[in-house]
Design a protein around this motif. Structure first.
Motif, PDB file in Angstrom:
ATOM      1  N   PRO A  44      -1.264 -12.488   1.681  1.00 44.81           N
ATOM      2  CA  PRO A  44      -1.406 -12.084   0.284  1.00 44.81           C
ATOM      3  C   PRO A  44      -1.124 -10.611   0.038  1.00 44.81           C
ATOM      4  CG  PRO A  44      -3.559 -12.371   1.304  1.00 44.81           C
ATOM      5  CD  PRO A  44      -2.555 -12.854   2.304  1.00 44.81           C
ATOM      6  N   THR A  45      -1.274  -9.785   1.075  1.00 41.15           N
ATOM      7  CA  THR A  45      -1.018  -8.348   0.951  1.00 41.15           C
ATOM      8  C   THR A  45      -0.886  -7.777   2.353  1.00 41.15           C
ATOM      9  OG1 THR A  45      -1.798  -6.271  -0.069  1.00 41.15           O
ATOM     10  CG2 THR A  45      -3.473  -7.705   0.947  1.00 41.15           C
ATOM     11  N   SER A  46      -0.726  -6.463   2.441  1.00 40.78           N
ATOM     12  CA  SER A  46      -0.681  -5.797   3.743  1.00 40.78           C
ATOM     13  C   SER A  46      -1.619  -4.600   3.718  1.00 40.78           C
ATOM     14  CB  SER A  46       0.747  -5.320   4.067  1.00 40.78           C
ATOM     15  OG  SER A  46       1.091  -4.192   3.271  1.00 40.78           O
ATOM     16  N   ASN A  47      -2.022  -4.164   4.883  1.00 42.98           N
ATOM     17  CA  ASN A  47      -2.926  -3.017   4.949  1.00 42.98           C
ATOM     18  C   ASN A  47      -2.250  -1.765   4.403  1.00 42.98           C
ATOM     19  OD1 ASN A  47      -5.605  -2.238   5.680  1.00 42.98           O
ATOM     20  ND2 ASN A  47      -4.752  -1.030   7.355  1.00 42.98           N
ATOM     21  N   ILE A  49      -0.030  -1.600   1.939  1.00 42.44           N
ATOM     22  CA  ILE A  49      -0.077  -1.650   0.479  1.00 42.44           C
ATOM     23  C   ILE A  49      -1.469  -1.285  -0.014  1.00 42.44           C
ATOM     24  CG2 ILE A  49      -0.033  -3.222  -1.504  1.00 42.44           C
ATOM     25  CD1 ILE A  49       2.348  -4.621  -0.255  1.00 42.44           C
ATOM     26  N   GLU A  50      -2.501  -1.817   0.639  1.00 42.58           N
ATOM     27  CA  GLU A  50      -3.874  -1.533   0.214  1.00 42.58           C
ATOM     28  C   GLU A  50      -4.224  -0.062   0.428  1.00 42.58           C
ATOM     29  OE1 GLU A  50      -5.628  -3.737  -1.531  1.00 42.58           O
ATOM     30  OE2 GLU A  50      -3.770  -4.900  -1.329  1.00 42.58           O
ATOM     31  N   LYS A  53      -2.773   1.840  -2.436  1.00 42.00           N
ATOM     32  CA  LYS A  53      -3.573   1.661  -3.649  1.00 42.00           C
ATOM     33  C   LYS A  53      -4.831   2.525  -3.602  1.00 42.00           C
ATOM     34  CE  LYS A  53      -2.094  -3.086  -4.657  1.00 42.00           C
ATOM     35  NZ  LYS A  53      -2.513  -4.518  -4.708  1.00 42.00           N
ATOM     36  N   HIS A  62       5.989  -4.934  -5.480  1.00 46.23           N
ATOM     37  CA  HIS A  62       6.071  -5.873  -4.364  1.00 46.23           C
ATOM     38  C   HIS A  62       6.201  -7.290  -4.901  1.00 46.23           C
ATOM     39  CE1 HIS A  62       4.305  -8.741  -1.391  1.00 46.23           C
ATOM     40  NE2 HIS A  62       5.176  -8.115  -0.625  1.00 46.23           N
ATOM     41  N   TRP A  64       7.006 -11.279  -3.078  1.00 44.85           N
ATOM     42  CA  TRP A  64       7.408 -12.099  -1.931  1.00 44.85           C
ATOM     43  C   TRP A  64       8.634 -12.931  -2.289  1.00 44.85           C
ATOM     44  CZ3 TRP A  64       5.770 -12.779   3.131  1.00 44.85           C
ATOM     45  CH2 TRP A  64       6.312 -13.886   3.789  1.00 44.85           C
ATOM     46  N   TYR A 160       7.336  -7.142   3.671  1.00 44.39           N
ATOM     47  CA  TYR A 160       6.269  -6.142   3.613  1.00 44.39           C
ATOM     48  C   TYR A 160       6.670  -4.767   4.117  1.00 44.39           C
ATOM     49  CZ  TYR A 160       2.728  -9.205   1.808  1.00 44.39           C
ATOM     50  OH  TYR A 160       2.012 -10.021   0.977  1.00 44.39           O
TER      51      TYR A 160
END
Length: 237
Positions: A44-47, A49-50, A53, A62, A64, A160
């Motif tokens: 659902p996401t990547s570290n 990206i987080e 944020k 982003h 997929w 990603y």
């Protein structure tokens, strides 16, 4: 009646070894579980990206895109740019690692991280280059290569990887830089986006600097040399 014999207590060393074995098996299960998930489900996401944020990097782009909807020129360009041994190695490029160790202290700067290592880093880890992070990266890379097919690893990576200051994944990158879907990327457009990978925050594939254009030309020249689109099609799935 004969009294039951009381078993002698087990030596402390035996109990310690049994405890260490249980701990090791627990770590293996915890390490394998996310790889089994990634084999079948999209993250659902990547570290990374987080982390962006949390660092107030707003307006993250982003999206997929399934592998079937990406021009095969692009994963071909990524392999030519980042990891030409990707189809055949088991997570680590031993030849590149030896070159890095040989050139250490001579003023050279060479990376030896494979696409699998970068995928692990993007999804689970953090940017610093500490021994702890590199150790975790190596451990999880082994599990990813063991459980996740090559084609799937590449699909996750191109979705990603960071291609701009706020741009993650080829779905966002192709729209942001060229206003097209990833399925329509040409060989040179693919090479330009792949060329941004070492320094995504300072690169603009839509308006390439002389260095970026030169690097893209090199990547495009290498694309058929590493097997072209056919090589991508034949990756294990």
């Amino acid at each position: 009646m004969r009294p039951y014999a009381i078993a002698p207590p087990k030596p402390k060393r035996f109990r310690l070894l049994r405890w260490l074995l249980k701990l090791f098996l627990f770590i293996c299960v915890v390490s394998a579980a996310p790889m089994i998930y990634l084999r079948y489900e999209n993250p659902p996401t990547s570290n990374y990206i987080e982390l962006n944020k949390r660092n107030n990097n707003a307006n993250i782009k982003h999206r997929w895109v399934d592998f079937e909807n990406i021009s095969l020129y692009f994963p071909n360009a990524v392999i030519a740019s980042e990891d030409q041994q990707f189809p055949t190695h088991h997570g680590f490029d031993i030849k590149q690692i030896k070159l890095v160790l040989k050139e250490r202290g001579k003023g050279y700067s060479r990376g030896a991280s494979t696409i699998t290592q970068q995928t692990v880093k993007n999804l689970f880890l953090w940017p610093s280059r500490s021994f702890v992070r590199k150790g975790l990266e190596a451990w999880l890379t082994g599990w990813m290569e063991l459980i996740v097919p090559k084609r799937r690893i590449l699909e996750i990576y191109v979705n990603y990887a960071q291609f701009g200051k706020r741009v993650f994944g080829i779905g966002a990158a192709s729209q942001h830089y060229f206003g097209i879907e990833p399925s329509g990327l040409s060989p040179y457009q693919s090479a330009l986006i792949a060329a941004a990978l070492p320094t995504p925050s300072r690169s603009n594939p839509a308006k390439p600097s002389p260095y970026l254009a030169e690097r893209a030309a090199y990547i495009q020249d290498q694309m058929p040399r590493v097997g072209g689109r056919r090589m991508v099609q034949e990756l294990d799935d």
